[in-house]
Design a protein around this motif. Structure first.
Motif, PDB file in Angstrom:
ATOM      1  N   PRO A 299       0.771  -1.174   0.016  1.00 60.88           N
ATOM      2  CA  PRO A 299       0.081  -0.080  -0.018  1.00 60.88           C
ATOM      3  C   PRO A 299       0.914   1.253   0.146  1.00 60.88           C
ATOM      4  O   PRO A 299       2.038   1.162   0.509  1.00 60.88           O
ATOM      5  CB  PRO A 299      -0.710  -0.047   1.270  1.00 60.88           C
ATOM      6  CG  PRO A 299      -0.072  -0.859   2.344  1.00 60.88           C
ATOM      7  CD  PRO A 299       0.636  -2.125   1.280  1.00 60.88           C
TER       8      PRO A 299
ATOM      9  N   GLY B 140       1.327   5.545   0.125  1.00 63.18           N
ATOM     10  CA  GLY B 140       0.648   6.830   1.004  1.00 63.18           C
ATOM     11  C   GLY B 140       1.384   6.672   2.541  1.00 63.18           C
ATOM     12  O   GLY B 140       2.118   5.793   2.922  1.00 63.18           O
TER      13      GLY B 140
ATOM     14  N   TRP C 153       1.502   6.757   6.684  1.00 62.78           N
ATOM     15  CA  TRP C 153       0.819   5.700   7.869  1.00 62.78           C
ATOM     16  C   TRP C 153       1.118   6.777   9.122  1.00 62.78           C
ATOM     17  O   TRP C 153       2.185   7.390   9.161  1.00 62.78           O
ATOM     18  CB  TRP C 153       1.628   4.424   8.014  1.00 62.78           C
ATOM     19  CG  TRP C 153       1.275   3.649   6.962  1.00 62.78           C
ATOM     20  CD1 TRP C 153       2.007   3.640   5.381  1.00 62.78           C
ATOM     21  CD2 TRP C 153       0.527   2.409   6.764  1.00 62.78           C
ATOM     22  NE1 TRP C 153       1.640   2.433   4.899  1.00 62.78           N
ATOM     23  CE2 TRP C 153       0.776   1.824   6.020  1.00 62.78           C
ATOM     24  CE3 TRP C 153      -0.482   2.102   7.718  1.00 62.78           C
ATOM     25  CZ2 TRP C 153      -0.013   0.514   5.540  1.00 62.78           C
ATOM     26  CZ3 TRP C 153      -0.953   0.467   7.501  1.00 62.78           C
ATOM     27  CH2 TRP C 153      -0.915   0.129   6.585  1.00 62.78           C
TER      28      TRP C 153
ATOM     29  N   THR D  66      -2.057   3.230  10.899  1.00 64.24           N
ATOM     30  CA  THR D  66      -3.369   3.483  10.321  1.00 64.24           C
ATOM     31  C   THR D  66      -2.851   4.004   9.053  1.00 64.24           C
ATOM     32  O   THR D  66      -2.236   5.031   8.991  1.00 64.24           O
ATOM     33  CB  THR D  66      -4.047   4.483  11.114  1.00 64.24           C
ATOM     34  OG1 THR D  66      -4.371   4.105  12.322  1.00 64.24           O
ATOM     35  CG2 THR D  66      -5.442   4.692  10.390  1.00 64.24           C
ATOM     36  N   SER D  67      -3.469   3.493   8.257  1.00 63.50           N
ATOM     37  CA  SER D  67      -3.264   3.898   6.459  1.00 63.50           C
ATOM     38  C   SER D  67      -4.322   4.892   6.016  1.00 63.50           C
ATOM     39  O   SER D  67      -5.441   5.145   6.676  1.00 63.50           O
ATOM     40  CB  SER D  67      -3.426   2.735   5.604  1.00 63.50           C
ATOM     41  OG  SER D  67      -3.102   3.180   4.234  1.00 63.50           O
ATOM     42  N   GLN D  68      -4.095   5.519   4.967  1.00 63.66           N
ATOM     43  CA  GLN D  68      -5.070   6.383   4.385  1.00 63.66           C
ATOM     44  C   GLN D  68      -6.112   5.662   3.793  1.00 63.66           C
ATOM     45  O   GLN D  68      -7.425   6.122   3.655  1.00 63.66           O
ATOM     46  CB  GLN D  68      -4.555   7.554   3.425  1.00 63.66           C
ATOM     47  CG  GLN D  68      -3.356   8.364   4.156  1.00 63.66           C
ATOM     48  CD  GLN D  68      -2.862   9.437   3.014  1.00 63.66           C
ATOM     49  OE1 GLN D  68      -2.715   8.922   1.507  1.00 63.66           O
ATOM     50  NE2 GLN D  68      -2.154  10.379   3.382  1.00 63.66           N
ATOM     51  N   ASP D  69      -5.853   4.420   3.390  1.00 67.13           N
ATOM     52  CA  ASP D  69      -6.858   3.814   2.615  1.00 67.13           C
ATOM     53  C   ASP D  69      -6.795   2.417   3.313  1.00 67.13           C
ATOM     54  O   ASP D  69      -6.070   1.894   4.185  1.00 67.13           O
ATOM     55  CB  ASP D  69      -6.536   3.263   1.207  1.00 67.13           C
ATOM     56  CG  ASP D  69      -6.337   4.805   0.534  1.00 67.13           C
ATOM     57  OD1 ASP D  69      -7.211   5.638   0.402  1.00 67.13           O
ATOM     58  OD2 ASP D  69      -5.068   4.931  -0.088  1.00 67.13           O
ATOM     59  N   PRO D  70      -7.965   1.672   3.020  1.00 70.37           N
ATOM     60  CA  PRO D  70      -8.101   0.091   3.605  1.00 70.37           C
ATOM     61  C   PRO D  70      -7.019  -0.661   3.062  1.00 70.37           C
ATOM     62  O   PRO D  70      -6.417  -0.563   2.015  1.00 70.37           O
ATOM     63  CB  PRO D  70      -9.494  -0.361   3.136  1.00 70.37           C
ATOM     64  CG  PRO D  70     -10.254   0.769   2.682  1.00 70.37           C
ATOM     65  CD  PRO D  70      -9.289   2.020   2.339  1.00 70.37           C
ATOM     66  N   VAL D  71      -6.828  -1.531   4.182  1.00 72.78           N
ATOM     67  CA  VAL D  71      -5.552  -2.565   3.843  1.00 72.78           C
ATOM     68  C   VAL D  71      -6.268  -3.828   3.251  1.00 72.78           C
ATOM     69  O   VAL D  71      -7.213  -4.416   3.760  1.00 72.78           O
ATOM     70  CB  VAL D  71      -4.703  -2.804   5.147  1.00 72.78           C
ATOM     71  CG1 VAL D  71      -3.709  -3.866   4.902  1.00 72.78           C
ATOM     72  CG2 VAL D  71      -4.092  -1.480   5.941  1.00 72.78           C
ATOM     73  N   SER D  72      -5.441  -4.060   2.087  1.00 77.40           N
ATOM     74  CA  SER D  72      -5.896  -5.548   1.669  1.00 77.40           C
ATOM     75  C   SER D  72      -5.366  -6.683   2.182  1.00 77.40           C
ATOM     76  O   SER D  72      -4.021  -6.968   2.113  1.00 77.40           O
ATOM     77  CB  SER D  72      -5.528  -5.436  -0.013  1.00 77.40           C
ATOM     78  OG  SER D  72      -5.825  -6.826  -0.389  1.00 77.40           O
TER      79      SER D  72
ATOM     80  N   GLU E  77      -9.921  -3.007   8.584  1.00 70.89           N
ATOM     81  CA  GLU E  77     -10.340  -1.631   7.514  1.00 70.89           C
ATOM     82  C   GLU E  77      -8.778  -0.950   7.463  1.00 70.89           C
ATOM     83  O   GLU E  77      -7.959  -1.414   6.701  1.00 70.89           O
ATOM     84  CB  GLU E  77     -11.216  -0.533   8.240  1.00 70.89           C
ATOM     85  CG  GLU E  77     -11.859   0.199   7.125  1.00 70.89           C
ATOM     86  CD  GLU E  77     -13.076   0.858   7.569  1.00 70.89           C
ATOM     87  OE1 GLU E  77     -12.933   1.570   8.636  1.00 70.89           O
ATOM     88  OE2 GLU E  77     -14.091   0.869   6.981  1.00 70.89           O
ATOM     89  N   ARG E  78      -8.457   0.200   7.939  1.00 71.23           N
ATOM     90  CA  ARG E  78      -7.443   1.024   7.797  1.00 71.23           C
ATOM     91  C   ARG E  78      -6.199   0.880   8.828  1.00 71.23           C
ATOM     92  O   ARG E  78      -5.090   1.319   8.600  1.00 71.23           O
ATOM     93  CB  ARG E  78      -7.686   2.186   7.402  1.00 71.23           C
ATOM     94  CG  ARG E  78      -8.612   2.816   6.367  1.00 71.23           C
ATOM     95  CD  ARG E  78      -8.926   4.285   6.459  1.00 71.23           C
ATOM     96  NE  ARG E  78      -9.382   4.837   7.556  1.00 71.23           N
ATOM     97  CZ  ARG E  78      -8.778   5.772   8.341  1.00 71.23           C
ATOM     98  NH1 ARG E  78      -7.423   6.178   7.828  1.00 71.23           N
ATOM     99  NH2 ARG E  78      -9.293   6.247   9.120  1.00 71.23           N
TER     100      ARG E  78
END
Length: 398
Positions: free
Chosen positions: A112, A114, A116, A155-161, A357-358
């Protein structure tokens, strides 16, 4: 009248196919023994504080009686006696044999991107202070070893796959015990998954053959071959690390002797490596006396080993509760599977994280014994974080 036990299905898939088929909510377990992917819910194993092996055995018998063609209990159990459990009989189980020939290439997902945000629980120097408190308890008597852990919450800006994260972990260390288990709890804003690549087999059972492979005593892995040789030699020669390892191996062998007619333990440890660490390792085998004792019964009897808790266990648990600020939940618990014949495999839930989620929440621990250096224990946890941090392309935050 009971129906006859079905013939266990033969593996029909390639390990890479099952890895590619994993979706959040599935259960995934990959080891040198093979790969298991489970989907859907046939029956949930009742919770409680008793031996999960008993509840699993009753649930498996009922599922087999109801006509389930391949009943298996899969899931995860937390560290503490009152920690959550997530065990179920899935509706569908697919298996792959160990890879004996090169598999088709698996796409390596991009990590991912972006920024964190990172939260330490506790900060590294506060963790070092906790190690000093543990050393005071050891000096006072009544406690020989305690494993202290610390957490990072990213914590990421987008959901983690989670499928991408699992794939990167498997490809980074194909020999590890890779796992992914749904551990969603009430109140979670999205599905929560325990995912990781553990180096440590708690116990496996296949027929009457029992295997455990405790690890204790560690050094970070270097990018330099000569430095790695020096660290391996230092680890082999370290009286402190060998004594710490002996605590774990002796306890594991002692528990297995309660259930086995014979136990074979090595005279001294070997050294095994992961992409981030070197560990002292002892492979202990046994011959099971009672076929009604399942892999999960054995795992429950062994857990927690001194590799994740301490010696003696009650005093170590008290020290962990007093010193660690974060609830471990599933960290240093166990994850794996057991079938209706009692065969199965359970590994320690280490080098992993809970993903929701993120948010990625990961733990790392180090064994504190007399002579431990607080700053060295911080460095050890920092090195152990690297398994997950590399998989999400986050560096230098621990």
């Amino acid at each position: 009248m009971s129906s006859p036990a079905p013939v266990r299905p033969r593996p029909e898939h390639l390990p890479g196919d099952l890895l590619a088929a994993y979706l959040p909510g599935s259960f995934f377990h990959r080891s040198p023994r093979g790969t298991l992917l489970a989907d859907g819910v046939h029956t949930v194993v009742p919770g409680g504080t008793g031996c999960p092996g008993d509840a699993a055995a009753a649930t498996l018998a009922a599922a087999r009686e109801a006509g389930h063609p391949d009943p298996v209990v899969v899931g995860a159990i937390g560290f503490a006696p009152d920690a959550p459990r997530s065990l179920l009989v899935p509706a569908l189980v697919r298996r792959a044999a160990p890879a004996t020939t090169p598999e088709p290439p698996v796409r390596v997902p991009e990590p991912p991107g972006g920024a964190w945000s990172v939260r330490h629980e506790p900060a590294p120097q506060v963790y070092a202070d906790g190690v000093r408190r543990a050393l005071e308890l050891i000096d006072a008597g009544g406690l020989e070893k305690v494993v202290l852990a610390r957490a990072l919450e990213l914590t990421s800006q987008d959901p983690v796959s989670v499928p991408d994260l699992l794939t990167r972990l498997v490809l980074a260390d194909p020999g590890a015990y890779a796992f992914a288990a749904d551990v969603t709890a009430a109140g979670d804003p999205a599905p929560r998954t325990l995912v990781g690549a553990s180096p440590e087999l708690l116990v496996s059972r296949e027929g009457d053959t029992v295997v455990a492979n405790p690890l204790a005593g560690s050094r970070p892995r270097s990018g330099d071959a000569a430095e790695n040789e020096a660290r391996i030699a230092e680890l082999r020669a370290s009286a402190k690390d060998r004594a710490e390892h002996a605590m774990v191996a002796d306890q594991v062998a002692g528990v297995l002797r309660r259930f086995c007619t014979e136990v074979d333990a090595p005279d001294g440890p070997d050294v095994i490596g992961t992409p981030t660490m070197w560990h002292l390792s002892s492979r202990i085998t046994g011959r099971l006396a009672d076929p009604s004792v399942s892999a999960l019964h054995l795992a429950h009897a062994l857990h927690p080993t001194p590799a994740v808790c301490g010696v003696p266990v009650p005093a170590a648990r008290d020290a962990i509760r007093a010193i660690e600020p974060a609830d471990r939940r599933y960290y240093s618990g166990m994850t794996g599977w057991v079938d209706a014949d009692g065969d199965g495999e359970w590994v320690l839930a280490i080098r992993g994280a809970e993903v929701c989620e993120r948010t990625v929440r990961l733990f790392a621990g180090a064994g504190v014994v007399a002579g431990s250096d607080p700053e060295a224990e911080v460095a050890e946890t920092r090195a152990k974080f690297r398994t997950l941090l590399r998989a999400i392309a986050v560096e230098a935050v621990a």
